[in-house]
Enzyme design. Structure first.
Site, PDB file in Angstrom:
ATOM      1  N   ASP A  29      -3.232  -5.112   3.090  1.00 56.15           N
ATOM      2  CA  ASP A  29      -2.831  -3.701   3.050  1.00 56.15           C
ATOM      3  C   ASP A  29      -2.791  -3.170   4.494  1.00 56.15           C
ATOM      4  O   ASP A  29      -3.715  -3.397   5.279  1.00 56.15           O
ATOM      5  CB  ASP A  29      -3.818  -2.881   2.211  1.00 56.15           C
ATOM      6  N   ILE A  30      -1.725  -2.473   4.817  1.00 52.87           N
ATOM      7  CA  ILE A  30      -1.509  -2.009   6.198  1.00 52.87           C
ATOM      8  C   ILE A  30      -2.417  -0.826   6.560  1.00 52.87           C
ATOM      9  O   ILE A  30      -2.618  -0.531   7.749  1.00 52.87           O
ATOM     10  CB  ILE A  30      -0.010  -1.655   6.410  1.00 52.87           C
ATOM     11  N   GLU A  88       1.747   5.344  -5.063  1.00 51.85           N
ATOM     12  CA  GLU A  88       2.540   5.417  -3.831  1.00 51.85           C
ATOM     13  C   GLU A  88       3.724   4.449  -3.880  1.00 51.85           C
ATOM     14  O   GLU A  88       4.838   4.829  -3.514  1.00 51.85           O
ATOM     15  CB  GLU A  88       1.616   5.092  -2.638  1.00 51.85           C
ATOM     16  N   HIS A  93       0.837  -3.716  -7.998  1.00 51.59           N
ATOM     17  CA  HIS A  93       0.029  -4.416  -6.999  1.00 51.59           C
ATOM     18  C   HIS A  93      -1.440  -4.231  -7.322  1.00 51.59           C
ATOM     19  O   HIS A  93      -1.878  -3.137  -7.679  1.00 51.59           O
ATOM     20  CB  HIS A  93       0.332  -3.952  -5.570  1.00 51.59           C
ATOM     21  N   HIS A  95      -5.079  -4.116  -5.793  1.00 55.05           N
ATOM     22  CA  HIS A  95      -5.847  -3.968  -4.552  1.00 55.05           C
ATOM     23  C   HIS A  95      -7.108  -4.808  -4.679  1.00 55.05           C
ATOM     24  O   HIS A  95      -7.881  -4.629  -5.637  1.00 55.05           O
ATOM     25  CB  HIS A  95      -6.300  -2.513  -4.359  1.00 55.05           C
TER      26      HIS A  95
HETATM   27  P1  AMP Z   1      -0.805   2.761  -4.320  1.00 51.82           P
HETATM   28  O1  AMP Z   1       0.657   2.652  -4.712  1.00 51.82           O
HETATM   29  O2  AMP Z   1      -1.347   4.138  -4.440  1.00 51.82           O
HETATM   30  O3  AMP Z   1      -1.634   1.727  -5.037  1.00 51.82           O
HETATM   31  O4  AMP Z   1      -0.912   2.424  -2.764  1.00 51.82           O
HETATM   32  C1  AMP Z   1       0.018   1.601  -2.096  1.00 51.82           C
HETATM   33  C2  AMP Z   1      -0.678   0.801  -1.034  1.00 51.82           C
HETATM   34  O5  AMP Z   1       0.295   0.034  -0.351  1.00 51.82           O
HETATM   35  C3  AMP Z   1      -1.437   1.637   0.019  1.00 51.82           C
HETATM   36  O6  AMP Z   1      -2.785   1.197   0.100  1.00 51.82           O
HETATM   37  C4  AMP Z   1      -0.655   1.364   1.306  1.00 51.82           C
HETATM   38  O7  AMP Z   1      -1.476   1.325   2.447  1.00 51.82           O
HETATM   39  C5  AMP Z   1      -0.032   0.017   1.023  1.00 51.82           C
HETATM   40  N1  AMP Z   1       1.211  -0.235   1.767  1.00 51.82           N
HETATM   41  C6  AMP Z   1       2.293   0.578   1.827  1.00 51.82           C
HETATM   42  N2  AMP Z   1       3.246   0.024   2.612  1.00 51.82           N
HETATM   43  C7  AMP Z   1       2.737  -1.164   3.056  1.00 51.82           C
HETATM   44  C8  AMP Z   1       3.236  -2.194   3.905  1.00 51.82           C
HETATM   45  N3  AMP Z   1       4.457  -2.128   4.468  1.00 51.82           N
HETATM   46  N4  AMP Z   1       2.430  -3.264   4.150  1.00 51.82           N
HETATM   47  C9  AMP Z   1       1.207  -3.347   3.588  1.00 51.82           C
HETATM   48  N5  AMP Z   1       0.683  -2.403   2.777  1.00 51.82           N
HETATM   49  C10 AMP Z   1       1.431  -1.325   2.505  1.00 51.82           C
END
Ligand code: AMP
Length: 130
Positions: A29-30, A88, A93, A95
């Protein structure tokens, strides 16, 4: 339009890759809650966890278990937590988050890592994948 995670899987957007098989992909995760915070994603682009077909759902859990064990073997922590949110990014995905305190699970406290630290932790987790 493909999701940002499909673009990562297809190599159009860079990531710190952890693991890949025919159906699933894992990367750091970025914006991590803790060092080693990893996302496990089905290559099949589906928005919601419970809309996955059962085989993909079970496969995602098995893949996440394998990655989680490698995280646990790499990052000093009390345990590795698993969370699915998806508010988001509309592409399922999991975590996987190294937990020492409840704060690591809240998505409120973030850690800032340099590129070299991301590369180092990704390489260390990759080396522990069975
Ligand atoms: P959520 O959809 O709320 O589960 O969160 C999406 C997750 O994806 C967040 O923790 C972001 O930090 C992560 N994220 C978004 N874009 C990227 C990326 N390009 N590379 C890695 N992680 C990402």
């Amino acid at each position: 339009m493909p999701s940002i995670f499909t673009k990562i899987i297809e190599g159009e957007i860079p990531c710190y890759k952890i693991a890949e098989d025919d159906d699933f992909f894992a990367f750091l995760d970025i914006n991590p809650n803790a060092k080693g915070h990893t996302l496990c994603v089905p290559k099949k682009e589906v928005d919601r966890l419970l809309d996955l077909d059962e085989q993909t759902y079970m496969g995602l859990m098995a893949f996440s278990r394998k990655v989680g064990l490698a995280i646990e073997a790499t990052i000093p922590c009390k345990r590795v937590g698993m969370t699915v949110i998806g508010l988001e990014v509309p592409h399922v995905h999991v975590h996987l988050i190294p937990l020492n305190t409840m704060a690591n699970a809240t998505f409120q406290n973030k850690v800032s890592l340099a590129k070299e630290e991301f590369e180092e932790v990704a390489e260390a987790i990759r080396a522990k994948i069975q």
